[in-house]
Design a protein around this motif. Structure first.
Motif, mmCIF file in Angstrom:
data_model
loop_
_atom_site.group_PDB
_atom_site.id
_atom_site.type_symbol
_atom_site.label_atom_id
_atom_site.label_comp_id
_atom_site.label_asym_id
_atom_site.label_seq_id
_atom_site.Cartn_x
_atom_site.Cartn_y
_atom_site.Cartn_z
ATOM 1 N N THR A 122 -19.489 -12.772 5.954
ATOM 2 C CA THR A 122 -19.165 -13.865 5.044
ATOM 3 C C THR A 122 -17.701 -13.829 4.667
ATOM 4 O O THR A 122 -17.089 -12.787 4.543
ATOM 5 N N THR A 123 -17.154 -15.028 4.481
ATOM 6 C CA THR A 123 -15.777 -15.138 4.051
ATOM 7 C C THR A 123 -15.696 -14.899 2.565
ATOM 8 O O THR A 123 -16.530 -15.344 1.815
ATOM 9 N N GLY A 124 -14.662 -14.196 2.108
ATOM 10 C CA GLY A 124 -14.508 -13.965 0.675
ATOM 11 C C GLY A 124 -13.057 -13.938 0.285
ATOM 12 O O GLY A 124 -12.176 -13.931 1.127
ATOM 13 N N ILE A 125 -12.831 -13.934 -1.024
ATOM 14 C CA ILE A 125 -11.484 -13.783 -1.547
ATOM 15 C C ILE A 125 -11.287 -12.319 -1.894
ATOM 16 O O ILE A 125 -12.195 -11.650 -2.361
ATOM 17 N N ILE A 126 -10.089 -11.812 -1.669
ATOM 18 C CA ILE A 126 -9.824 -10.414 -1.978
ATOM 19 C C ILE A 126 -10.058 -10.174 -3.469
ATOM 20 O O ILE A 126 -9.756 -11.014 -4.300
ATOM 21 N N ARG A 127 -10.631 -9.028 -3.803
ATOM 22 C CA ARG A 127 -11.038 -8.755 -5.177
ATOM 23 C C ARG A 127 -9.878 -8.158 -5.982
ATOM 24 O O ARG A 127 -8.987 -7.510 -5.439
ATOM 25 N N PRO A 128 -9.915 -8.360 -7.297
ATOM 26 C CA PRO A 128 -8.848 -7.838 -8.151
ATOM 27 C C PRO A 128 -8.680 -6.331 -8.033
ATOM 28 O O PRO A 128 -7.595 -5.809 -8.208
ATOM 29 N N ALA A 129 -9.762 -5.617 -7.764
ATOM 30 C CA ALA A 129 -9.691 -4.156 -7.713
ATOM 31 C C ALA A 129 -8.868 -3.651 -6.559
ATOM 32 O O ALA A 129 -8.600 -2.464 -6.455
ATOM 33 N N GLU A 130 -8.443 -4.573 -5.665
ATOM 34 C CA GLU A 130 -7.708 -4.130 -4.492
ATOM 35 C C GLU A 130 -6.214 -4.036 -4.731
ATOM 36 O O GLU A 130 -5.438 -3.879 -3.805
ATOM 37 N N ILE A 131 -5.796 -4.141 -5.986
ATOM 38 C CA ILE A 131 -4.382 -4.042 -6.308
ATOM 39 C C ILE A 131 -3.962 -2.584 -6.284
ATOM 40 O O ILE A 131 -4.625 -1.730 -6.844
ATOM 41 N N LYS A 132 -2.831 -2.333 -5.633
ATOM 42 C CA LYS A 132 -2.316 -0.963 -5.598
ATOM 43 C C LYS A 132 -1.114 -0.850 -6.533
ATOM 44 O O LYS A 132 -0.301 -1.758 -6.640
ATOM 45 N N ASN A 133 -0.997 0.268 -7.164
ATOM 46 C CA ASN A 133 0.173 0.515 -7.986
ATOM 47 C C ASN A 133 1.242 1.138 -7.105
ATOM 48 O O ASN A 133 1.095 2.254 -6.637
ATOM 49 N N THR A 134 2.330 0.380 -6.857
ATOM 50 C CA THR A 134 3.366 0.872 -5.959
ATOM 51 C C THR A 134 4.667 1.165 -6.695
ATOM 52 O O THR A 134 5.694 1.363 -6.084
ATOM 53 N N SER A 135 4.606 1.156 -8.012
ATOM 54 C CA SER A 135 5.827 1.360 -8.784
ATOM 55 C C SER A 135 5.843 2.740 -9.411
ATOM 56 O O SER A 135 4.871 3.186 -9.990
ATOM 57 N N THR A 136 6.987 3.399 -9.291
ATOM 58 C CA THR A 136 7.123 4.710 -9.918
ATOM 59 C C THR A 136 8.317 4.758 -10.857
ATOM 60 O O THR A 136 8.558 5.757 -11.497
ATOM 61 N N LYS A 137 9.081 3.664 -10.916
ATOM 62 C CA LYS A 137 10.253 3.629 -11.776
ATOM 63 C C LYS A 137 10.102 2.495 -12.783
ATOM 64 O O LYS A 137 9.532 1.461 -12.506
ATOM 65 N N SER A 138 10.662 2.681 -13.950
ATOM 66 C CA SER A 138 10.507 1.715 -15.024
ATOM 67 C C SER A 138 11.232 0.416 -14.740
ATOM 68 O O SER A 138 10.940 -0.596 -15.339
ATOM 69 N N ASN A 139 12.206 0.416 -13.865
ATOM 70 C CA ASN A 139 12.970 -0.790 -13.607
ATOM 71 C C ASN A 139 12.556 -1.450 -12.289
ATOM 72 O O ASN A 139 13.296 -2.234 -11.726
ATOM 73 N N ARG A 140 11.383 -1.145 -11.790
ATOM 74 C CA ARG A 140 10.965 -1.683 -10.497
ATOM 75 C C ARG A 140 9.671 -2.480 -10.637
ATOM 76 O O ARG A 140 8.728 -2.045 -11.288
ATOM 77 N N LYS A 141 9.646 -3.628 -10.015
ATOM 78 C CA LYS A 141 8.447 -4.464 -10.041
ATOM 79 C C LYS A 141 7.398 -3.915 -9.082
ATOM 80 O O LYS A 141 7.718 -3.285 -8.090
ATOM 81 N N MET A 142 6.159 -4.211 -9.399
ATOM 82 C CA MET A 142 5.060 -3.795 -8.546
ATOM 83 C C MET A 142 4.927 -4.756 -7.379
ATOM 84 O O MET A 142 5.030 -5.957 -7.547
ATOM 85 N N CYS A 143 4.679 -4.251 -6.211
ATOM 86 C CA CYS A 143 4.443 -5.102 -5.046
ATOM 87 C C CYS A 143 3.015 -5.657 -5.133
ATOM 88 O O CYS A 143 2.059 -4.888 -5.200
ATOM 89 N N PRO A 144 2.836 -6.981 -5.124
ATOM 90 C CA PRO A 144 1.495 -7.567 -5.233
ATOM 91 C C PRO A 144 0.613 -7.172 -4.055
ATOM 92 O O PRO A 144 1.092 -6.958 -2.938
#
Length: 575
Positions: free
Chosen positions: A149-171
């Motif tokens: 079945t086709t689905g939309i990616i779930r919110p839980a699939e977000i990865k935290n890719t930021s380790t510095k306070s001045n860096r945005k997270m990659c969606p």
């Protein structure tokens, strides 16, 4: 055509779509238009992302919307939006344990801190949050070959890719599943767990963040895009890897083989087909469209066509126009309408007349073939890159030269198109077709432009190609929202398109053209209907996830009862 305050307002007429008045012509004034910008409120259009009203005559709506979407998505990633609340998506309690939920909350707090400090000039480092990834989470990132079945990616699939306070997270939607690669993600600095950066095309909202000092990893793109990145951004060539078109290319040191397919968006734009060999021995196939104008040709590609090939496990889809209100015609139909308009304005259309005399034939032989139209200047608005097919086809029909300012000319030369190169000139007096910025196709600016070239041209025709402001009627939108997939993909019965000027003053006529380089609602439906897709991940307008999910789920249910095949088409270039 209708009367309005004593002047004529001409509207584009077509059964293919409905248009209300888009542009307003300046009212007649005693002061010359060449020396006065009309003091009249231009018609506003609402941005479908931020809902702000845009003066379409002072700024290109399409440019605004693209930047708005990219800014919004970056903001959502950096400030730790609670995806469960944002998209009203329910997280399966059985899939995520209490411990995992606590980690999600911790990550969101970390992201919020990142967002608050993002605009600060301080570069303090903070300790990265420890990430726990239990097996139940791992299952969310793996695709079962038996998924149906086709689905939309779930919110839980977000990865935290930021380790510095001045860096945005990659969606999450910029990461390619089952790989260590990202697509169009240059504004997030150096991304952890990333071995390479893919660039779909050279538009600001996709290469934003890529600068001359880039050193975060290899960049994979098409040859045309590579030329532009080197020439315009001055990125060190050792980081740029131009890949061949329509060929399988193994990415060194990875489990990924890639194929680039023309995206029919702007020169150099591509679809990325990722073929990934998993540790289990199973191969998965993910298709990233970038920005694209869907065509049957893409679905007929030897590496995509089904059932000859396996299903697409994840489709990263350009959902810019996934809304029934956007029902613009095919690009070919727009170009044909533009060329027809030019012929009519230059009196080139054949007319039924009396048999020519000997004297008439002699005059015809002696005259320059462009004499009748040589005093008419044709101006076409474009982006930094994009809309080239409009002015190219006009010039090709007239067999004339094309003038573009030096910067634009250098960008056009990056396309490595010998036919186009032979048509370019740096002398505006030798070209009947001129290329300008899309936002310059306005009455006041074009009046001054014509005045600057008065010694060689005494009238001007301008074309403004853009798809944002052309929408279906309310009744058509309502019908399309409730219609089954089998009805949506039916082509219109009348595909004729006639253009009328939105501005007609003295010797200047300006035309709006419903020419878009994104897929229309019907084309997106046709593209999805033509392929076996396990999961769809929207990459644009993700704040409208709920409405998109309704379409995808309904279409998948209808597809499940039928054999997957390419939707019927008049030719391979459009549905």
């Amino acid at each position: 055509m209708r009367k309005q305050q004593g002047r004529k307002v001409e509207l584009t007429q077509s059964k293919y779509f409905s248009i209300d008045s888009y542009f307003k012509s300046p009212p007649n004034k005693k002061v010359k238009i060449e020396t006065e910008i009309p003091n009249v409120e231009a018609k506003k259009e609402q941005c479908p992302s931020c809902s702000v009203l845009i003066y379409v005559e002072s700024e290109s709506l399409e440019v605004h919307v693209n930047n708005c979407l990219d800014s919004q998505q970056s903001k959502e990633s950096s400030v730790g939006v609670t995806w469960k609340d944002k998209f009203a998506c329910k997280v399966d309690s059985e899939a995520i344990t209490k411990e995992e939920k606590e980690n999600i909350v911790t990550e969101q707090k970390q992201c919020t801190t990142t967002g608050e400090k993002e605009n600060s000039e301080t570069k303090e480092e903070v300790k990265p949050v420890k990430r726990i990834l239990p097996s139940s989470w791992k299952s969310l990132f793996s695709l079962s070959s038996s998924t149906s079945t086709t689905g939309i990616i779930r919110p839980a699939e977000i990865k935290n890719t930021s380790t510095k306070s001045n860096r945005k997270m990659c969606p999450f939607y910029k990461r390619v599943r089952d790989t260590r690669f990202v697509v169009d993600a240059f504004s997030y600095g150096k991304i952890s767990d990333c071995d390479g950066y893919f660039l779909t095309h050279y538009h600001t909202d996709h290469f934003g963040g890529l600068r001359a000092n880039w050193s975060h990893g290899p960049i994979y793109c098409s040859q045309v895009t590579a030329n532009l990145v080197k020439q315009e951004l001055h990125v060190n060539s050792r980081y740029i890897h131009a890949l061949p078109m329509n060929e399988l290319y193994p990415i060194p040191g990875s489990n990924v083989t890639i194929c680039l397919i023309d995206a029919n968006h702007c020169p150099g734009s591509v679809l990325f087909l990722f073929i990934i060999q998993l540790e289990s021995g199973i191969k998965v196939r993910h298709l990233h469209t970038g920005d694209f104008r869907a065509t049957p040709r893409m679905c007929l590609h030897p590496l995509i066509r089904q059932p000859e090939n396996a299903a697409i496990n994840c489709l990263y889809l350009d959902t810019t126009y996934l809304n029934p209100q956007y029902a613009f015609p095919a690009q070919e139909e727009c170009i044909e309408a533009v060329c027809k308009t030019v012929k009519e304005e230059l009196n080139m259309e054949p007319k039924k007349a009396a048999v020519p005399t000997v004297f008439d034939n002699w005059i015809k032989k002696k005259a320059d073939p462009m004499t009748l139209g040589s005093q008419v200047l044709i101006v076409v608005g474009t982006y930094t890159i994009g809309k080239e097919r409009v002015f190219f086809n006009i010039a090709k029909m007239l067999k004339c030269k094309i003038y573009a300012p030096e910067k634009k000319r250098n960008i056009l030369l990056c396309q490595q198109d010998e036919e186009l190169k032979s048509m370019l000139t740096n002398d505006p007096t030798k070209a009947q077709v001129h290329v300008v910025s899309l936002r310059d196709i306005r009455g006041d600016i074009m009046s001054k432009y014509l005045n600057d070239h008065r010694t060689h041209f005494d009238s001007l025709i301008g074309f403004k190609p853009t798809g944002w402001t052309y929408k279906s009627s309310k009744s058509e939108i309502s019908d399309m929202k409730l219609a089954p997939l089998s009805h949506i993909i039916i082509p219109p019965s009348d595909r004729t398109l006639d253009l009328s000027p939105y501005y007609n003053h003295k010797n200047i006529k300006l035309y709006g053209v419903p020419y878009s380089e994104h897929s229309s609602f019907r084309e997106l439906a046709s593209f999805i209907a033509s392929l076996d897709i396990k999961q769809i991940i929207p990459t644009v307008n993700i704040n409208q996830l709920d409405s998109m999910k309704v379409y995808f789920n309904n279409w998948e249910q209808e597809k499940s009862s039928k054999r997957i095949q390419v939707v019927e088409y008049p030719n391979e270039d459009h549905w």
